[in-house]
Each structure stands twice: as C-alpha cells, then as structure tokens.
Design a protein around this motif. Structure first.
Motif, PDB file in Angstrom:
ATOM      1  N   VAL A 149      44.816  14.964  36.551  1.00 49.88           N
ATOM      2  CA  VAL A 149      44.796  16.375  36.738  1.00 49.88           C
ATOM      3  C   VAL A 149      45.555  17.224  35.567  1.00 49.88           C
ATOM      4  O   VAL A 149      45.000  18.086  35.212  1.00 49.88           O
ATOM      5  CB  VAL A 149      45.491  16.797  38.187  1.00 49.88           C
ATOM      6  N   LEU A 150      46.725  16.708  35.246  1.00 50.12           N
ATOM      7  CA  LEU A 150      47.493  17.193  34.032  1.00 50.12           C
ATOM      8  C   LEU A 150      46.714  17.076  32.854  1.00 50.12           C
ATOM      9  O   LEU A 150      47.329  17.844  31.925  1.00 50.12           O
ATOM     10  CB  LEU A 150      48.955  16.755  34.395  1.00 50.12           C
ATOM     11  N   GLN A 151      45.897  16.027  32.520  1.00 52.07           N
ATOM     12  CA  GLN A 151      45.224  16.279  31.343  1.00 52.07           C
ATOM     13  C   GLN A 151      44.263  17.279  31.194  1.00 52.07           C
ATOM     14  O   GLN A 151      43.740  17.566  30.014  1.00 52.07           O
ATOM     15  CB  GLN A 151      44.485  15.025  31.366  1.00 52.07           C
ATOM     16  N   PHE A 152      43.850  17.885  32.421  1.00 50.60           N
ATOM     17  CA  PHE A 152      42.940  19.126  32.140  1.00 50.60           C
ATOM     18  C   PHE A 152      43.042  20.269  30.761  1.00 50.60           C
ATOM     19  O   PHE A 152      42.114  20.335  30.022  1.00 50.60           O
ATOM     20  CB  PHE A 152      42.743  19.890  33.472  1.00 50.60           C
ATOM     21  N   PRO A 153      44.365  20.602  30.787  1.00 58.19           N
ATOM     22  CA  PRO A 153      44.413  21.593  29.669  1.00 58.19           C
ATOM     23  C   PRO A 153      44.153  21.003  28.399  1.00 58.19           C
ATOM     24  O   PRO A 153      43.733  21.784  27.388  1.00 58.19           O
ATOM     25  CB  PRO A 153      45.987  22.129  29.833  1.00 58.19           C
ATOM     26  N   ASP A 154      44.556  19.877  28.133  1.00 54.00           N
ATOM     27  CA  ASP A 154      44.495  19.127  26.923  1.00 54.00           C
ATOM     28  C   ASP A 154      42.815  18.904  26.485  1.00 54.00           C
ATOM     29  O   ASP A 154      42.323  18.860  25.624  1.00 54.00           O
ATOM     30  CB  ASP A 154      44.936  17.678  26.922  1.00 54.00           C
ATOM     31  N   LEU A 155      42.021  18.664  27.816  1.00 50.52           N
ATOM     32  CA  LEU A 155      40.595  18.538  27.464  1.00 50.52           C
ATOM     33  C   LEU A 155      40.075  19.817  27.316  1.00 50.52           C
ATOM     34  O   LEU A 155      39.177  19.934  26.251  1.00 50.52           O
ATOM     35  CB  LEU A 155      40.043  18.112  28.942  1.00 50.52           C
ATOM     36  N   ILE A 156      40.481  21.080  27.709  1.00 49.05           N
ATOM     37  CA  ILE A 156      39.980  22.300  27.390  1.00 49.05           C
ATOM     38  C   ILE A 156      40.149  22.399  25.712  1.00 49.05           C
ATOM     39  O   ILE A 156      39.423  23.175  25.129  1.00 49.05           O
ATOM     40  CB  ILE A 156      40.733  23.408  28.185  1.00 49.05           C
ATOM     41  N   GLN A 157      41.294  22.195  25.473  1.00 50.06           N
ATOM     42  CA  GLN A 157      41.816  22.298  24.063  1.00 50.06           C
ATOM     43  C   GLN A 157      40.818  21.605  23.212  1.00 50.06           C
ATOM     44  O   GLN A 157      40.316  21.885  22.210  1.00 50.06           O
ATOM     45  CB  GLN A 157      43.081  21.892  23.801  1.00 50.06           C
ATOM     46  N   GLY A 158      40.538  20.286  23.633  1.00 53.13           N
ATOM     47  CA  GLY A 158      39.837  19.442  22.746  1.00 53.13           C
ATOM     48  C   GLY A 158      38.342  19.763  22.750  1.00 53.13           C
ATOM     49  O   GLY A 158      37.763  19.623  21.602  1.00 53.13           O
ATOM     50  N   MET A 159      37.766  20.232  23.694  1.00 47.16           N
ATOM     51  CA  MET A 159      36.655  20.665  23.986  1.00 47.16           C
ATOM     52  C   MET A 159      36.448  22.125  22.868  1.00 47.16           C
ATOM     53  O   MET A 159      35.273  22.091  22.341  1.00 47.16           O
ATOM     54  CB  MET A 159      35.851  20.908  25.105  1.00 47.16           C
ATOM     55  N   ALA A 160      37.330  22.900  23.117  1.00 48.61           N
ATOM     56  CA  ALA A 160      37.357  24.240  22.419  1.00 48.61           C
ATOM     57  C   ALA A 160      37.371  23.960  20.926  1.00 48.61           C
ATOM     58  O   ALA A 160      36.746  24.574  20.123  1.00 48.61           O
ATOM     59  CB  ALA A 160      38.360  25.148  22.907  1.00 48.61           C
ATOM     60  N   LEU A 161      38.301  22.965  20.515  1.00 48.96           N
ATOM     61  CA  LEU A 161      38.148  22.459  18.873  1.00 48.96           C
ATOM     62  C   LEU A 161      37.088  22.006  18.516  1.00 48.96           C
ATOM     63  O   LEU A 161      36.555  22.311  17.422  1.00 48.96           O
ATOM     64  CB  LEU A 161      39.482  22.014  18.591  1.00 48.96           C
ATOM     65  N   SER A 162      36.645  20.902  19.237  1.00 53.62           N
ATOM     66  CA  SER A 162      35.383  20.058  18.883  1.00 53.62           C
ATOM     67  C   SER A 162      34.170  20.709  18.993  1.00 53.62           C
ATOM     68  O   SER A 162      32.859  20.218  18.825  1.00 53.62           O
ATOM     69  CB  SER A 162      35.601  18.686  19.384  1.00 53.62           C
ATOM     70  N   LEU A 163      34.081  21.809  19.944  1.00 54.48           N
ATOM     71  CA  LEU A 163      32.928  22.314  20.360  1.00 54.48           C
ATOM     72  C   LEU A 163      32.006  21.418  21.187  1.00 54.48           C
ATOM     73  O   LEU A 163      30.661  21.265  20.900  1.00 54.48           O
ATOM     74  CB  LEU A 163      32.061  22.870  19.374  1.00 54.48           C
ATOM     75  N   GLU A 164      32.606  20.431  22.016  1.00 53.24           N
ATOM     76  CA  GLU A 164      31.951  19.344  22.866  1.00 53.24           C
ATOM     77  C   GLU A 164      32.202  19.472  24.381  1.00 53.24           C
ATOM     78  O   GLU A 164      32.913  18.691  25.011  1.00 53.24           O
ATOM     79  CB  GLU A 164      32.453  18.018  22.101  1.00 53.24           C
ATOM     80  N   PRO A 165      31.316  20.436  24.802  1.00 53.49           N
ATOM     81  CA  PRO A 165      31.375  20.505  26.155  1.00 53.49           C
ATOM     82  C   PRO A 165      30.936  19.385  27.022  1.00 53.49           C
ATOM     83  O   PRO A 165      31.696  19.309  28.350  1.00 53.49           O
ATOM     84  CB  PRO A 165      30.535  21.777  26.645  1.00 53.49           C
ATOM     85  N   HIS A 166      30.321  18.236  26.495  1.00 50.85           N
ATOM     86  CA  HIS A 166      30.013  17.369  27.343  1.00 50.85           C
ATOM     87  C   HIS A 166      31.036  16.336  27.881  1.00 50.85           C
ATOM     88  O   HIS A 166      31.020  15.691  28.944  1.00 50.85           O
ATOM     89  CB  HIS A 166      29.066  16.410  26.642  1.00 50.85           C
ATOM     90  N   ARG A 167      32.402  16.521  27.034  1.00 46.59           N
ATOM     91  CA  ARG A 167      33.525  15.778  27.624  1.00 46.59           C
ATOM     92  C   ARG A 167      33.804  16.036  29.159  1.00 46.59           C
ATOM     93  O   ARG A 167      34.287  15.013  29.739  1.00 46.59           O
ATOM     94  CB  ARG A 167      34.697  15.986  26.873  1.00 46.59           C
ATOM     95  N   LEU A 168      33.457  17.221  29.602  1.00 46.60           N
ATOM     96  CA  LEU A 168      33.695  17.739  30.849  1.00 46.60           C
ATOM     97  C   LEU A 168      33.315  16.927  31.728  1.00 46.60           C
ATOM     98  O   LEU A 168      33.904  16.534  32.996  1.00 46.60           O
ATOM     99  CB  LEU A 168      33.548  19.130  30.768  1.00 46.60           C
TER     100      LEU A 168
END
Length: 544
Positions: free
Chosen positions: A468-487
């Motif tokens: 659960v706590l990885q969620f903010p890192d995920l948001i950051q990663g997707m925003a920087l890489s422009l890769e929404p599929h990671r979600l």
RNA sequence: GCGCCUGUAGCUCAGCCGGAUAGAGCAGCGGACUUCUAAUCCGCUGGUCGGGGGUUCGAGUCCCUCCAGGCGCGCCA
C-alpha cells in the motif's frame, strides 16, 4: 518515504566524506531488507576502492532510530531493515489522508496539456481511438494526482479534405436514397453511419438538396461534422472520458495563426521555395527530409496547421505537452519537434505517446482496422459488449507502444476471470467486511487513524502494508515515465495480496485490538484500490 | 533501401536510472466453502529472455550486428 531513507544514506555517506547521488530501491526479495542501496558499488568504481569494504564502512555509520539493522550483502549492497513502527506510522497516514493518499507535489502546480483521441469528425470512434482515450485520460488523472494542473484537449481536424470527402459521401448517399444513380466519390466513407446521416438530411432538411451544390455542401459539412462530433463526445462520455477543451483546426485559419506561424519560420530562415511550393527546412533540425508546408497551388498542408497548433500550445504556458497519437503517425514527431525548435521553443517540452494498433480478434481471426474501408469495430459496440470497466482496464494492461490483441470472444466468454473484476472484487469484499460488522453490531472506531497497529504481527500483514505504501512511488514513476499501464499491474498485485490474506485470516475476530488493527489494514487497502481504479476510470463497487 | 516499434513460460504480457535466484494472468493437473461474498484461495507443471558479439563487479535491461513481425517514409490527413 524512500526519500527519507535516501536522506539517511546521504548523511551516512557525508560522515565518510563522500558525496554523490544516492539511489535507494525496494529489493525484490524481503530477505534483502526493506530498502537497499548500491551506492557502495557505484562509489567504489569512482574511487577505485573495494565495494564490499566501502559498504561495510557505510553500514557502520548508517544510524537512525527507525533502522533496526543494516546488512552488507552480495557484491556490495547495503540492505536496510526498518523497525515495524516505521511502517505503522506511515500507514496511519494512509488512513488519515484517505483518497488524498498518493497526491504528490511533483508537478508543483505547473500546467500540462494532454491532447488525445483527436479523431477526425468523419466517423464514429473505433477501438483504436478507445485505446488512446483510455491511455490519455488515465495519464491526465495520474498527472493531476502528481500535482500538475492538467488540461485535456481534443483537436478537431475540421479544416482538411477529410471533411470535404465526408460531405460528398453524405451528398452521394442522399441522391442515392432519392433513387438517383450517382457515382460514389473516390475514397469516400462507405460506413453505414453515412447512410444514416443522409436519411436524416432528407427528413430534417430536404430543402438543402435544392440549393446550389457548393452551398449545400458547405451547409452539410458544418452540420455533418457537428453531428458526428456529438456522437464522438457521447461515446467518450460513456467511456468515462471528458475534455476541458475542444480545439478546432479551422479557428487556426480564422485567426490567421497558420500564416503567422509560417511567417515566423520564414523570419528565422527555415522556409524556402522550390517547385512553386513553400518548404520547411526541418531536416536541419533532425528530420529525415524537408517538408512542404504550402503547396504550389497555394493551399497549406496539414503540417502547416499542425505547426501553428503546436506553436500556440507552446505559447499557452504549458510546462509539458503530451500528445497521444496513433503509432502510424510516428514519422511526425521529428518534424513537429523541429518546428518547435525552429520557432525557439524547447522541443523536449513535447512528449508524444505513440499508441500501437489494436487488433481485434473475432472468431480466432484478426479484424483489420481502417475507417476508409468501413471495416472497423466501433468503440461504442465494444463497450456495449464487454463493458466500460473491462475495456478501459484491458487497454491499460500493456505499455502503449506494444501491439494489443483484443480477443473479443475471450473478453466476453471469460468475463468472469477478467482481471478488472478481480481488482473490483477486492474493493467490494472490503466493503462487505464493514457491512457485516454493522450487521453484527461490531463497533468500527470513528477514526481508524488512531488505531494501534502493533498487533499486526503476520508476515502477510506487513507485506500488505508495504505494498500500500508503495502507491505514492508508483504515482511518481508513472508521472515521470508517462506510463499509466503500470497501475493495472500494481492493482492486481495488491488485490492478490488482499485476496490471499482474506482467505487465510479473519478481520472480524474476537480480540478487539487485533480486530481494529485489521480493520485499519483492510481500510487502507481499500482506499488505495479505490483510488487506483479511479485513476483508471474504472468503477470501484461496494458490492458485486 | 532508410527510420520507428515489437520479439521474455503452451498463450497474452509485466519486469522502473543496469542489480542479487527472471515474474503475473490465462491454459493444464490436483485440492479448499457449517466461517467477513468461492468473481476467491492453496499446491504442482512450465524459460537457450529471437541469434551472435561487446561494455562491466554485474545485462532481459546499454552498444554493435544479424533474423522475424508490425508501422511509417506524399505538394494525403
């Protein structure tokens, strides 16, 4: 959280008199700790020393009240094991922040534009457009979550020849319907929707056909494009996608922005004449060859208005421009970037996401997609068949530059095993737990934030907390890489963790302290699942 | 011919700035509902990461090359 750990490592390095970029990762295997860093190996190369020795020295000075122990492993990894309180404290914040959890200040309020779909108003959206819509809309939501001010824009190609061909197609169908023998325009749109439009013309405004041909075509063009755009808008809304702005290509000409953009290019020496045409010297800025912007007959090309459009975007104060295009347009990226650069803008401000083709599989056979051949599956039809949630989710189950085989029969026949239901079910089950608690008159603490989590002693519980706590890192990663599929992958993993936990342990146990800690745990999972689904544009049901 | 994308388990695909033993779903086989929803869970089976070189402490990941598939190379949009 990871940032805080990076700070700790940075301070420890400072004690050793070292300086440099610190990178902290989540190890694949829990036996390598909660966090791991490879700085010792990276630094060892730079200073030509022994990596393990450096790692040991680093481990020796790495201290923090929340660090339980530090280990040196492998070729020189420094693995950090955190105290349980570290995780509990962070998890309480999830409950406190609720759906705001994961919001970042990465964008610092800067403006970003995401332009997507932008299908010509000459026919209904097909599933390829749908994929672009799913990617663009989710990315927009993610960027908002990451702290950007996002504008969603749809660019309407209403000035080109395609509209002309559309209206000639409608016209031809009108005459046909009246029993006249006409030749269908070459390259005309043969889809059934054109016949439908023609029928409506005859019913609603038959007088148009009596006007002079050119005048009639002009009126029909406006009417037809508006009608089709209305349907496109409706299809998108049913798909959960809305836009902040619908930008008409025609207005670029009405405001003479195309002429002005070309004039600016000319002033900067990027326009020359050859064979009666005006050429943009894009090859000087990385393009394969120069491009015609004004034909010998005086008509501007599509590229001309596209240059003007992107120049305007650059002027509108966006820190980042994201264009979502079909992959078949990839040849346009260098020339648009060249145009931006020629006009004095940073070409890197434009990021183009190329959406690869969607192949629809029906009856085990690929159905090719082409609007002009009239052989395509409308997005609306697929949404009706499979459901909005499943279509959106599946469109994001692979990176956008990979081909997507969408097996309709499979999506329908196996709808019960669709990953989207798996994730939604996790959300619904958690709701159900709280419903049951209500039925049994089991009190739910008014504020789960203050619940003592220390009784969560199971390995699975700690794993869920960390996930659960990885969620903010995920948001950051997707925003920087422009890769929404990671979600979609993250949500499936989180849901899997929850389902497994649910099947092995009970939340509503006798022990009050444990029960309330578990309530807090699953509530946190639900918050993130719900928020993740929202970012995908997928419903998060409370019961299924 | 040139450029871009793709090639990972039988199938569909993840794999983040290069990290430790390459993951998931589906398919196949075998199990688990008197319990908070079995749309779930548990176990087993499954791999020359397209081939070959190179870079390095370390390569699915970076570089070169070859092979296969897709897309693009217009005074079309």
């Amino acid at each position: 959280m990871r940032k805080e750990v990076e700070k700790m490592v940075g301070e420890a390095m400072g004690k050793l008199g070292l300086e440099g970029k610190v990178q902290v990762d989540y190890p694949r295997d829990p036996k390598f700790g909660d966090y791991t860093t490879n700085v010792a190996m990276v630094m060892a190369r730079r200073f030509k020393t022994d990596p393990r020795g450096l790692a040991r020295r680093l481990a020796g000075v790495l201290e923090h009240p929340m660090i339980e122990r530090v280990e040196v492993a492998g070729p020189g990894f420094v693995n950090l094991f955190m105290r349980r309180e570290w995780w509990f404290r962070a998890f309480s914040k999830v409950l406190e922040e609720g759906e705001e959890f994961g919001r970042l200040d990465l964008g610092k309020g800067r403006k970003v534009q995401v332009e997507f779909v932008s299908a010509n108003p000459t026919g209904p959206l097909h599933i390829g457009h749908g994929r672009g819509a799913a990617v663009g809309d989710s990315l927009a939501r993610i960027l908002e979550k990451a702290g950007y001010q996002v504008e969603r824009e749809y660019y309407i190609n209403d000035a080109g020849r395609q509209i002309r061909i559309l209206v000639e197609s409608i016209w031809a169908r009108c005459l046909e319907l009246r029993g006249e023998n006409v030749e269908f325009p070459e390259g005309g749109y043969r889809g059934r929707y054109v016949v439908e439009l023609a029928k409506r013309v005859l019913e609603e405004m038959p007088q148009v056909l009596e006007s002079p041909r050119e005048e009639a075509l002009e009126r029909l063009a406006q009417w037809g494009a508006r009608e089709i755009l209305g349907e496109i808008r409706g299809d998108l809304e049913a798909f959960g996608v809305t836009f902040d702005s619908w930008f008409s290509e025609k207005t670029l000409y009405e405001r003479d922005l195309v002429g002005k953009a070309l004039e600016r290019l000319k002033e900067r020496g990027f326009i020359y004449e050859e064979g009666g045409a005006q050429w943009f010297a894009s090859s000087r800025l990385g393009d394969d060859k120069d491009r015609v912007v004004v034909r010998a007959n005086g008509e501007p090309t599509y590229l001309a208005s596209d240059i003007a459009y992107h120049a305007l975007k650059a002027e509108r104060g966006f820190a980042l421009l994201v264009d979502v295009w079909g992959a078949d347009h990839h040849g346009y990226v260098p020339r648009i970037r060249a145009a931006l650069e020629a006009l004095g803008y940073d070409p890197q401000m434009l990021q183009v996401l190329l959406i690869q083709m969607v192949s629809l599989i029906k009856g085990g056979e690929k159905v090719s997609m082409s609007t002009r051949q009239g052989e395509f599956v409308p997005l609306a039809e697929l949404v009706d068949e499979v459901g909005k949630d499943a279509v959106r989710f599946i469109f994001l189950t692979r990176k956008c530059d990979a081909h997507l085989d969408f097996d309709v029969d499979l999506a329908k026949s196996q709808s019960e095993e669709n990953p989207v239901f798996y994730v939604q079910y996790a959300h619904a089950r958690i709701s159900s737990i709280f419903r049951t608690a209500g039925e049994r008159n089991i009190p739910v603490p008014a504020s789960l934030t203050d619940v003592e989590l220390a009784s969560l002693e199971l390995r699975e519980e700690m794993e869920l907390i960390k996930k659960v706590l990885q969620f903010p890192d995920l948001i950051q990663g997707m925003a920087l890489s422009l890769e929404p599929h990671r979600l979609t992958y993250y949500l499936q993993e989180l849901a899997a963790g929850f389902h497994s936990y649910y099947n092995h342990h009970r939340v509503l146990v006798e022990d009050k302290e444990l029960r309330e800690a578990r309530m807090a745990l699953v509530k946190g999972v639900q918050v993130v699942v719900g928020e993740g689904l929202r970012l995908l544009g997928v419903d998060a049901p409370c019961s299924m």
